[in-house]
Scaffold this motif. Structure first.
Motif, PDB file in Angstrom:
ATOM      1  N   ALA A   1      21.876  47.528  -3.581  1.00 56.42           N
ATOM      2  CA  ALA A   1      22.023  48.984  -3.606  1.00 56.42           C
ATOM      3  C   ALA A   1      21.805  49.534  -5.013  1.00 56.42           C
ATOM      4  CB  ALA A   1      23.403  49.378  -3.092  1.00 56.42           C
ATOM      5  N   ALA A   2      22.334  48.815  -6.019  1.00 57.95           N
ATOM      6  CA  ALA A   2      22.179  49.266  -7.400  1.00 57.95           C
ATOM      7  C   ALA A   2      20.716  49.211  -7.830  1.00 57.95           C
ATOM      8  CB  ALA A   2      23.036  48.405  -8.327  1.00 57.95           C
ATOM      9  N   ALA A   3      20.043  48.125  -7.480  1.00 57.58           N
ATOM     10  CA  ALA A   3      18.627  47.992  -7.827  1.00 57.58           C
ATOM     11  C   ALA A   3      17.805  49.089  -7.151  1.00 57.58           C
ATOM     12  CB  ALA A   3      18.117  46.618  -7.419  1.00 57.58           C
ATOM     13  N   ALA A   4      18.156  49.399  -5.902  1.00 53.02           N
ATOM     14  CA  ALA A   4      17.430  50.431  -5.161  1.00 53.02           C
ATOM     15  C   ALA A   4      17.591  51.802  -5.813  1.00 53.02           C
ATOM     16  CB  ALA A   4      17.913  50.472  -3.717  1.00 53.02           C
ATOM     17  N   GLU A   5      18.773  52.057  -6.376  1.00 44.90           N
ATOM     18  CA  GLU A   5      18.999  53.340  -7.051  1.00 44.90           C
ATOM     19  C   GLU A   5      18.041  53.539  -8.221  1.00 44.90           C
ATOM     20  OE1 GLU A   5      22.946  54.074  -8.432  1.00 44.90           O
ATOM     21  OE2 GLU A   5      23.891  53.471  -6.544  1.00 44.90           O
ATOM     22  N   LEU A   6      17.684  52.418  -8.877  1.00 40.92           N
ATOM     23  CA  LEU A   6      16.891  52.501 -10.108  1.00 40.92           C
ATOM     24  C   LEU A   6      15.408  52.276  -9.880  1.00 40.92           C
ATOM     25  CD1 LEU A   6      19.236  50.401 -12.444  1.00 40.92           C
ATOM     26  CD2 LEU A   6      19.239  52.865 -12.062  1.00 40.92           C
ATOM     27  N   VAL A   7      15.007  52.077  -8.639  1.00 39.87           N
ATOM     28  CA  VAL A   7      13.624  51.704  -8.361  1.00 39.87           C
ATOM     29  C   VAL A   7      12.639  52.768  -8.852  1.00 39.87           C
ATOM     30  CG1 VAL A   7      13.549  52.741  -6.059  1.00 39.87           C
ATOM     31  CG2 VAL A   7      12.084  50.801  -6.564  1.00 39.87           C
ATOM     32  N   PRO A   8      11.540  52.341  -9.476  1.00 44.23           N
ATOM     33  CA  PRO A   8      10.530  53.317  -9.906  1.00 44.23           C
ATOM     34  C   PRO A   8       9.963  54.076  -8.708  1.00 44.23           C
ATOM     35  CG  PRO A   8      10.148  51.150 -10.900  1.00 44.23           C
ATOM     36  CD  PRO A   8      11.211  50.972  -9.858  1.00 44.23           C
ATOM     37  N   GLY A   9       9.721  55.370  -8.879  1.00 47.21           N
ATOM     38  CA  GLY A   9       9.139  56.164  -7.802  1.00 47.21           C
ATOM     39  C   GLY A   9      10.160  56.835  -6.919  1.00 47.21           C
ATOM     40  N   GLY A  10      11.433  56.428  -7.046  1.00 46.84           N
ATOM     41  CA  GLY A  10      12.495  57.118  -6.329  1.00 46.84           C
ATOM     42  C   GLY A  10      12.657  56.776  -4.870  1.00 46.84           C
ATOM     43  N   ASP A  11      11.952  55.738  -4.369  1.00 47.66           N
ATOM     44  CA  ASP A  11      12.080  55.370  -2.954  1.00 47.66           C
ATOM     45  C   ASP A  11      13.251  54.410  -2.776  1.00 47.66           C
ATOM     46  OD1 ASP A  11      11.769  54.937  -0.276  1.00 47.66           O
ATOM     47  OD2 ASP A  11       9.945  53.714  -0.459  1.00 47.66           O
ATOM     48  N   ALA A  12      14.463  54.920  -2.945  1.00 53.12           N
ATOM     49  CA  ALA A  12      15.646  54.077  -2.868  1.00 53.12           C
ATOM     50  C   ALA A  12      15.814  53.471  -1.483  1.00 53.12           C
ATOM     51  CB  ALA A  12      16.892  54.877  -3.243  1.00 53.12           C
ATOM     52  N   ALA A  13      15.537  54.241  -0.441  1.00 51.38           N
ATOM     53  CA  ALA A  13      15.704  53.739   0.932  1.00 51.38           C
ATOM     54  C   ALA A  13      14.743  52.591   1.199  1.00 51.38           C
ATOM     55  CB  ALA A  13      15.464  54.878   1.932  1.00 51.38           C
ATOM     56  N   GLY A  14      13.497  52.740   0.753  1.00 51.21           N
ATOM     57  CA  GLY A  14      12.514  51.675   0.954  1.00 51.21           C
ATOM     58  C   GLY A  14      12.869  50.429   0.177  1.00 51.21           C
ATOM     59  N   ALA A  15      13.346  50.611  -1.057  1.00 46.29           N
ATOM     60  CA  ALA A  15      13.731  49.464  -1.880  1.00 46.29           C
ATOM     61  C   ALA A  15      14.926  48.743  -1.285  1.00 46.29           C
ATOM     62  CB  ALA A  15      14.051  49.929  -3.298  1.00 46.29           C
ATOM     63  N   LEU A  16      15.891  49.506  -0.776  1.00 43.06           N
ATOM     64  CA  LEU A  16      17.077  48.888  -0.179  1.00 43.06           C
ATOM     65  C   LEU A  16      16.694  48.095   1.069  1.00 43.06           C
ATOM     66  CD1 LEU A  16      20.100  48.510  -0.362  1.00 43.06           C
ATOM     67  CD2 LEU A  16      20.400  50.606   0.963  1.00 43.06           C
ATOM     68  N   ALA A  17      15.810  48.647   1.877  1.00 46.06           N
ATOM     69  CA  ALA A  17      15.348  47.932   3.066  1.00 46.06           C
ATOM     70  C   ALA A  17      14.643  46.640   2.677  1.00 46.06           C
ATOM     71  CB  ALA A  17      14.409  48.825   3.881  1.00 46.06           C
ATOM     72  N   LEU A  18      13.881  46.692   1.590  1.00 43.61           N
ATOM     73  CA  LEU A  18      13.176  45.510   1.099  1.00 43.61           C
ATOM     74  C   LEU A  18      14.165  44.428   0.678  1.00 43.61           C
ATOM     75  CD1 LEU A  18      10.106  44.786   0.373  1.00 43.61           C
ATOM     76  CD2 LEU A  18      10.765  45.320  -1.974  1.00 43.61           C
ATOM     77  N   LEU A  19      15.209  44.832  -0.039  1.00 48.02           N
ATOM     78  CA  LEU A  19      16.151  43.869  -0.604  1.00 48.02           C
ATOM     79  C   LEU A  19      17.222  43.416   0.383  1.00 48.02           C
ATOM     80  CD1 LEU A  19      16.561  45.232  -4.232  1.00 48.02           C
ATOM     81  CD2 LEU A  19      15.097  43.395  -3.399  1.00 48.02           C
TER      82      LEU A  19
END
Length: 410
Positions: free
Chosen positions: A146-164
């Motif tokens: 969740a923390a990594a997703a918050e900081l993901v470049p481009g602002g796609d936190a939901a996509g990053a969280l789903a990935l992780l």
């Protein structure tokens, strides 16, 4: 020019999906040869391997891996960050590996690379976000994602969280972070997982099943039940290890040793062991008298909460069994990486790689542990001795096999 791909594996046991990954890795990277860093007798999820490290190395070599190296138990039984750091460091220090190919659910390298670029420096914002998530009751893996997703470049936190939320994507991210922290010239690649999912408990259609499903079949009905999902060479080794009483090894076989250690320890003594964190020593002491069944599984169920995943608790119990103290596995110590490269086995191509590695490696190459001394290697030898106690036909010869076993040659 010859190319060599690095693989990070457990092969517990080696099945058809692993063969697919091996072949895909060579194709994607254009590699002629392969080096696998493999966990020894205890694994990242806090479980003993079903078969010995030598049997699993033999499986790998039979299917075309050229050189098998052992990941020290200090890293093999660790959270994703340190498991990845130890394995990538080993490949990096061989001096002969030029690519790393890992399996992932996404099959896409770019999103993981972008996150790795940001997270490799451990920004303060990351640790602050992790702490916020932990304070809300999340487990550490969930908090990190969740923390990594918050900081993901481009602002796609939901996509990053789903990935992780996918375990192999997460491991891949940590592999890439490790490469960046080491300043390694090894080039990363990823092969998309096919067929069964990581946690699928039952086989689906086709010849590829998850390692979880294969192990379930093996524990339930023995080697023949897994035959459709493993190569012929793996099946032959499974049959041999079963017949000779060396497999299957599983966590419940260590129940007596573990419970004896727990009931004769104080909370203060338990608190000294790795991954006994946030007052878990008191939770252990309070739950032991409440167990209605004396088993490792019942203890894990009693200890499990939303905050403490079963995997974290299993790793904690393995560290207690192996007497791994916190000061031995502190981040500052683990950050140094492995201090040697242990060879478990090789084929003819692997022998040539090994000759080259002895010239180029930036760490000692260990063929016989009796000729090398280091606390990390001592822990590996102790892990083998304990593992031998979990076999149906345990004997002292196997328990001290590290001292006399030459690398497997196929």
């Amino acid at each position: 020019m010859s190319r060599t791909v690095g693989l990070i594996v457990e092969y517990n046991p080696m099945h058809n999906g692993h063969v697919y990954h091996l072949e895909a890795s060579k194709k994607i990277t254009g590699a002629d040869t392969s080096v696998a860093v493999m966990s020894g007798h205890f694994l990242q999820r806090g479980e003993p391997a079903m078969l010995s490290k030598w049997a699993r190395a033999e499986m790998a070599l039979a299917m075309g891996v050229d050189l098998v190296l052992e990941l020290p138990v200090s890293y093999a039984v660790g959270p994703a960050e340190w498991f990845a750091h130890g394995a990538v460091s080993t490949l990096h220090h061989t001096g002969v590996v030029d690519s790393l190919c890992f399996g992932s659910e996404s099959g896409e390298l770019a999103p993981l690379a972008a996150m790795a670029d940001l997270l490799a420096s451990e920004p303060k914002a990351l640790s602050e976000a992790i702490q916020r998530q932990l304070q809300q009751g999340a487990s550490y893996p969930a908090a990190y994602a969740a923390a990594a997703a918050e900081l993901v470049p481009g602002g796609d936190a939901a996509g990053a969280l789903a990935l992780l939320k996918q375990p192999n994507n997460t491991l891949g991210l940590h592999y890439m972070i490790a490469l960046r922290r080491l300043g390694s010239a090894i080039r990363p690649f990823t092969a998309q997982r096919t067929g069964a999912g990581y946690h699928d408990a039952m086989p689906g259609p086709g010849s590829i099943a998850s390692a979880t499903a294969v192990r379930r079949l093996l524990l339930g009905a023995g080697p023949e039940a897994a035959a459709p999902y493993v190569p012929a060479a793996t099946l032959a080794i499974l049959r041999r290890e079963w017949q000779e009483g060396r497999a299957p090894v599983h966590l419940e076989r260590f129940k007596d040793a573990l419970l004896a250690q727990l009931v004769t320890s104080s909370a203060a003594e338990l608190a000294q062991y790795a991954e006994v964190t946030e007052g878990l020593e008191h939770r252990i002491m309070s739950q032991l008298p409440k167990l209605t069944e004396l088993s490792v599984d019942s203890l894990l169920e009693a200890l499990k909460t939303k905050r403490y995943t079963r995997t974290k608790l299993q790793r904690m119990l393995i560290h207690i069994l192996l007497h791994h103290k916190k000061e031995e596995l502190m981040p500052s110590v683990l950050a140094e990486g492995p201090h040697y490269i242990r060879v478990l086995g090789f084929n003819n191509r692997g022998q040539e790689l090994l000759k080259d590695m002895k010239k180029k490696a930036s760490l000692p190459v260990v063929i016989k542990p009796s000729a090398f001394s280091h606390p990390q290697l001592t822990r590996d030898i102790q892990a083998t001795a304990l593992y031998g106690l979990g076999m149906e036909s345990a004997d002292s010869q196997f328990m001290y096999r590290d001292y006399y076993q030459s690398p497997i040659r196929v």
